[in-house]
Design a protein around this motif. Structure first.
Motif, PDB file in Angstrom:
ATOM      1  N   ARG A  38       1.451  -6.096  14.318  1.00  0.00           N
ATOM      2  CA  ARG A  38       0.388  -6.469  15.242  1.00  0.00           C
ATOM      3  C   ARG A  38       0.767  -7.685  16.080  1.00  0.00           C
ATOM      4  O   ARG A  38       0.180  -7.924  17.133  1.00  0.00           O
ATOM      5  CB  ARG A  38      -0.895  -6.786  14.462  1.00  0.00           C
ATOM      6  CG  ARG A  38      -1.450  -5.639  13.639  1.00  0.00           C
ATOM      7  CD  ARG A  38      -2.185  -4.628  14.504  1.00  0.00           C
ATOM      8  NE  ARG A  38      -2.701  -3.535  13.701  1.00  0.00           N
ATOM      9  CZ  ARG A  38      -3.914  -3.529  13.162  1.00  0.00           C
ATOM     10  NH1 ARG A  38      -4.716  -4.547  13.339  1.00  0.00           N
ATOM     11  NH2 ARG A  38      -4.303  -2.497  12.450  1.00  0.00           N
ATOM     12  N   TYR A  39       1.719  -8.483  15.601  1.00  0.00           N
ATOM     13  CA  TYR A  39       2.116  -9.713  16.294  1.00  0.00           C
ATOM     14  C   TYR A  39       3.599  -9.643  16.610  1.00  0.00           C
ATOM     15  O   TYR A  39       4.425  -9.474  15.707  1.00  0.00           O
ATOM     16  CB  TYR A  39       1.797 -10.935  15.423  1.00  0.00           C
ATOM     17  CG  TYR A  39       0.358 -10.949  14.981  1.00  0.00           C
ATOM     18  CD1 TYR A  39      -0.637 -11.384  15.847  1.00  0.00           C
ATOM     19  CD2 TYR A  39      -0.015 -10.471  13.728  1.00  0.00           C
ATOM     20  CE1 TYR A  39      -1.967 -11.360  15.463  1.00  0.00           C
ATOM     21  CE2 TYR A  39      -1.342 -10.445  13.333  1.00  0.00           C
ATOM     22  CZ  TYR A  39      -2.315 -10.886  14.219  1.00  0.00           C
ATOM     23  OH  TYR A  39      -3.636 -10.850  13.847  1.00  0.00           O
TER      24      TYR A  39
ATOM     25  N   LYS B 198      -4.514  -7.198  23.207  1.00  0.00           N
ATOM     26  CA  LYS B 198      -4.161  -8.360  22.390  1.00  0.00           C
ATOM     27  C   LYS B 198      -2.648  -8.486  22.258  1.00  0.00           C
ATOM     28  O   LYS B 198      -2.082  -9.573  22.416  1.00  0.00           O
ATOM     29  CB  LYS B 198      -4.786  -8.245  20.991  1.00  0.00           C
ATOM     30  CG  LYS B 198      -6.253  -8.605  20.909  1.00  0.00           C
ATOM     31  CD  LYS B 198      -6.734  -8.535  19.469  1.00  0.00           C
ATOM     32  CE  LYS B 198      -8.203  -8.926  19.359  1.00  0.00           C
ATOM     33  NZ  LYS B 198      -8.671  -8.922  17.957  1.00  0.00           N
ATOM     34  N   PHE B 199      -1.996  -7.370  21.955  1.00  0.00           N
ATOM     35  CA  PHE B 199      -0.550  -7.388  21.760  1.00  0.00           C
ATOM     36  C   PHE B 199       0.156  -7.868  23.027  1.00  0.00           C
ATOM     37  O   PHE B 199       1.123  -8.636  22.969  1.00  0.00           O
ATOM     38  CB  PHE B 199      -0.057  -5.989  21.364  1.00  0.00           C
ATOM     39  CG  PHE B 199       1.363  -5.956  20.871  1.00  0.00           C
ATOM     40  CD1 PHE B 199       1.651  -6.229  19.540  1.00  0.00           C
ATOM     41  CD2 PHE B 199       2.402  -5.662  21.732  1.00  0.00           C
ATOM     42  CE1 PHE B 199       2.962  -6.201  19.070  1.00  0.00           C
ATOM     43  CE2 PHE B 199       3.712  -5.639  21.278  1.00  0.00           C
ATOM     44  CZ  PHE B 199       3.987  -5.908  19.944  1.00  0.00           C
TER      45      PHE B 199
ATOM     46  N   TYR C 213      -0.351 -11.609  23.273  1.00  0.00           N
ATOM     47  CA  TYR C 213       0.532 -12.287  22.317  1.00  0.00           C
ATOM     48  C   TYR C 213       1.954 -12.369  22.875  1.00  0.00           C
ATOM     49  O   TYR C 213       2.644 -13.378  22.710  1.00  0.00           O
ATOM     50  CB  TYR C 213       0.552 -11.534  20.979  1.00  0.00           C
ATOM     51  CG  TYR C 213      -0.762 -11.482  20.249  1.00  0.00           C
ATOM     52  CD1 TYR C 213      -1.690 -12.512  20.356  1.00  0.00           C
ATOM     53  CD2 TYR C 213      -1.086 -10.390  19.435  1.00  0.00           C
ATOM     54  CE1 TYR C 213      -2.909 -12.454  19.682  1.00  0.00           C
ATOM     55  CE2 TYR C 213      -2.294 -10.332  18.752  1.00  0.00           C
ATOM     56  CZ  TYR C 213      -3.194 -11.358  18.886  1.00  0.00           C
ATOM     57  OH  TYR C 213      -4.391 -11.285  18.221  1.00  0.00           O
TER      58      TYR C 213
ATOM     59  N   ASN D  21       4.225 -15.729  23.602  1.00  0.00           N
ATOM     60  CA  ASN D  21       5.606 -15.899  23.119  1.00  0.00           C
ATOM     61  C   ASN D  21       6.570 -16.210  24.257  1.00  0.00           C
ATOM     62  O   ASN D  21       7.494 -17.023  24.106  1.00  0.00           O
ATOM     63  CB  ASN D  21       6.056 -14.642  22.379  1.00  0.00           C
ATOM     64  CG  ASN D  21       5.445 -14.533  20.991  1.00  0.00           C
ATOM     65  OD1 ASN D  21       4.782 -15.461  20.525  1.00  0.00           O
ATOM     66  ND2 ASN D  21       5.643 -13.415  20.331  1.00  0.00           N
TER      67      ASN D  21
ATOM     68  N   GLU E 254      -4.976 -13.831  13.294  1.00  0.00           N
ATOM     69  CA  GLU E 254      -4.344 -14.119  14.582  1.00  0.00           C
ATOM     70  C   GLU E 254      -3.602 -15.447  14.532  1.00  0.00           C
ATOM     71  O   GLU E 254      -2.460 -15.555  14.985  1.00  0.00           O
ATOM     72  CB  GLU E 254      -5.418 -14.140  15.669  1.00  0.00           C
ATOM     73  CG  GLU E 254      -4.913 -14.376  17.067  1.00  0.00           C
ATOM     74  CD  GLU E 254      -6.008 -14.156  18.089  1.00  0.00           C
ATOM     75  OE1 GLU E 254      -6.013 -13.089  18.724  1.00  0.00           O
ATOM     76  OE2 GLU E 254      -6.870 -15.047  18.262  1.00  0.00           O
TER      77      GLU E 254
ATOM     78  N   GLY F 123      -0.579 -15.066  12.320  1.00  0.00           N
ATOM     79  CA  GLY F 123       0.457 -14.229  12.891  1.00  0.00           C
ATOM     80  C   GLY F 123       1.181 -14.850  14.071  1.00  0.00           C
ATOM     81  O   GLY F 123       2.310 -14.454  14.388  1.00  0.00           O
ATOM     82  N   MET F 124       0.550 -15.839  14.728  1.00  0.00           N
ATOM     83  CA  MET F 124       1.099 -16.357  15.978  1.00  0.00           C
ATOM     84  C   MET F 124       1.594 -17.802  15.916  1.00  0.00           C
ATOM     85  O   MET F 124       2.461 -18.190  16.708  1.00  0.00           O
ATOM     86  CB  MET F 124       0.032 -16.268  17.081  1.00  0.00           C
ATOM     87  CG  MET F 124      -0.261 -14.863  17.566  1.00  0.00           C
ATOM     88  SD  MET F 124       1.168 -14.070  18.341  1.00  0.00           S
ATOM     89  CE  MET F 124       1.451 -15.184  19.722  1.00  0.00           C
TER      90      MET F 124
END
Length: 506
Positions: free
Chosen positions: A248-249, A443-444, A447, A451, A469, A472-473
């Protein structure tokens, strides 16, 4: 169990866009039916067709309701049949009382004179049904968002609802308010009320839904029945985005550099109550290329901290120091904060982040007009070129940068907000609930943008109510409680349990 609603081959076209293409939906009497899909998939459009916002004749296909063909001319027409829709933006009048809101347009009157005693008595009965103890005379603007949502449901009950449609009902609610609302939906189901819930929160969907229908790109993809099969989040996500999302991330190289952004001894008092301190001696830092999170419960002061730093947009009697690249900077006004290298993506993109009536190109240039002008004169061609560049880079799904922002999905609106701030070329981005109300696919993508920013050496401060979230981030996570930063965890140390233990023990 018989079908209460059947929508057959519904097709809805706007100029240049087919929003719905042969969509089919069957909802059984007495069930909770979840409608899920990415932003822009057509969920809200389908519900507007059902509720008469888009009247019969403006779409192709048929609606069969309660055993017969239904052709609704407007919302009032569908409400007469017991179909009530509660939109994501609540339709309450803040300066009217609860009782006045419940019966607005449906006044309890005799010979043109309102029966206030009967109105208040009926209001008290309805409020008890939804678990509210407030007086009928309480002004709506004195209620929190969670209670306002319950007032909307009480309003639906006042109209003898048979089919209740809720569009993202928990998007702006705290965890406890969300659970209370879901419990109420289950209670209404036990009383025979059928519900359709549109939600991006798949854990909530799995908790309450009897049936899940997935829509992608304006078409029905699948329908899953919880009574005959196990419905998993992975299965829903796969149908929503058309691919598996095992991760997911997105992966990222964690290479933090020198301290880029630092806040020291930051204190803020409430804007209206000068004796109430909202932020208490906050100290934190963000390194170049680092994504730093701020976790905390609703009301812990996270947004107030961000807004007070960004041009002192919140609070009074603010004290403390802010530095970027080791140099103290002036953030006393929004324009000075922007000039210093700060950007703030607000949690409320519709009210504070965008001008909804304006097109994409106008919104993208807002925070950096000097970048598309010369000698104070706006260069329309250059503004359009810039917007087109960000449309492609951010994958904003729209036929044109001249499209009004209000016509975009939530995920695409968020990309416009991010484009606006990226065009200003900040050193530090403060992201307040950057993925609120948007689907897993969007969302992906966001993200991935975060990044990319960290890879460019930017600093990112990320506020989120979703702990997975943050976990994961983020490279590091600060924990906030009652206006104070009560702990700091590295990515390796952090877990939901550790974060919650800091909140409840400090």
């Amino acid at each position: 169990m018989s079908a209460l609603l059947e929508m057959r081959s519904i097709t809805k076209t706007f100029p240049g866009v087919k929003a719905l293409d042969e969509v089919n939906l069957t909802v059984r009497e007495g069930e909770i039916h979840a409608l899920v899909g990415e932003n822009g998939a057509g969920k809200s459009t389908l519900m507007k067709v059902l509720s008469g916002v888009y009247p019969a004749g403006s779409y192709d296909g048929e609606i069969h309701y309660a055993g017969g063909l239904a052709e609704f001319r407007d919302i009032a027409d569908s409400e007469k049949r017991g179909i009530i829709i509660i939109h994501q933006e609540l339709a309450l009048v803040p300066l009217l009382s609860i009782a006045e809101n419940l019966f607005l347009g449906n006044e309890q009157a005799s010979r043109g004179v309102i029966d206030w005693r009967g109105t208040f008595r009926r209001t008290e009965d309805l409020l008890r049904k939804v678990g509210l103890r407030e007086a009928p005379t309480t002004l709506v603007d004195k209620l929190g968002v969670g209670k306002q949502q319950l007032v909307e449901i009480a309003k639906a009950l006042s109209k003898e609802v048979r089919l209740l449609i809720l569009d993202e009902p928990t998007a702006a609610l705290s965890e406890s308010d969300s659970q209370a609302l879901l419990d109420l939906l289950l209670e209404l189901k036990a009383q025979g009320v059928t519900s359709i819930i549109i939600s991006h929160k798949l854990n909530e969907v799995r908790r309450v839904a009897d049936t899940v229908t997935v829509i992608r790109d304006g078409s029905t993809v699948s329908t899953m029945d919880a009574r005959t099969q196990e419905i998993t989040e992975d299965a829903i996500v796969r149908d929503m985005v058309g691919r598996d999302m095992a991760h997911r991330y997105p992966a990222r190289d964690r290479r933090a550099g020198d301290v880029l952004f630092a806040v020291k001894d930051w204190n803020v008092w409430h804007p209206e109550h000068a004796d109430r301190q909202v932020i208490k001696s906050a100290n934190f830092e963000v390194r170049a290329g680092e994504v730093v999170g701020i976790a905390g419960l609703m009301g812990s002061g996270r947004t107030e901290l961000a807004m007070s730093i960004f041009g002192r947009s919140y609070g009074q009697n603010i004290s403390g120091r802010v530095s970027i690249k080791g140099q103290e900077v002036d953030v006393s006004r929004v324009d000075r904060a922007i000039d210093a290298g700060l950007a703030y993506v607000t949690e409320d993109r519709k009210s504070l982040g965008l001008i909804l009536e304006e097109p994409i190109n106008r919104n993208v240039s807002l925070a950096h007009l000097q970048g598309v002008s010369k000698n104070g004169i706006l260069n329309d061609n250059l503004e359009t070129e810039v917007a087109e560049r960000y449309r492609k880079a951010m994958n904003i799904r729209t036929p044109s940068v001249f499209q009004k922002v209000m016509n975009l999905s939530g995920g695409n609106q968020q990309k416009v907000v991010l484009s606006k701030w990226l065009f200003a070329e900040p050193e530090v981005l403060i992201l307040d609930e950057p993925t609120r109300g948007i689907d897993v696919g969007a969302k992906f993508e966001i993200y991935g943008i975060i990044n990319e920013l960290s890879a460019m050496g930017k600093g990112v401060l990320m506020i989120s109510s979703e702990m997975p979230e943050l976990l994961g981030m983020c490279d590091r996570i600060y924990v906030m409680n009652e206006g104070a930063l009560v702990g700091e965890l590295t990515a390796e140390e952090a877990s939901q349990e550790r974060i919650m233990s800091l909140i409840v023990t400090e």
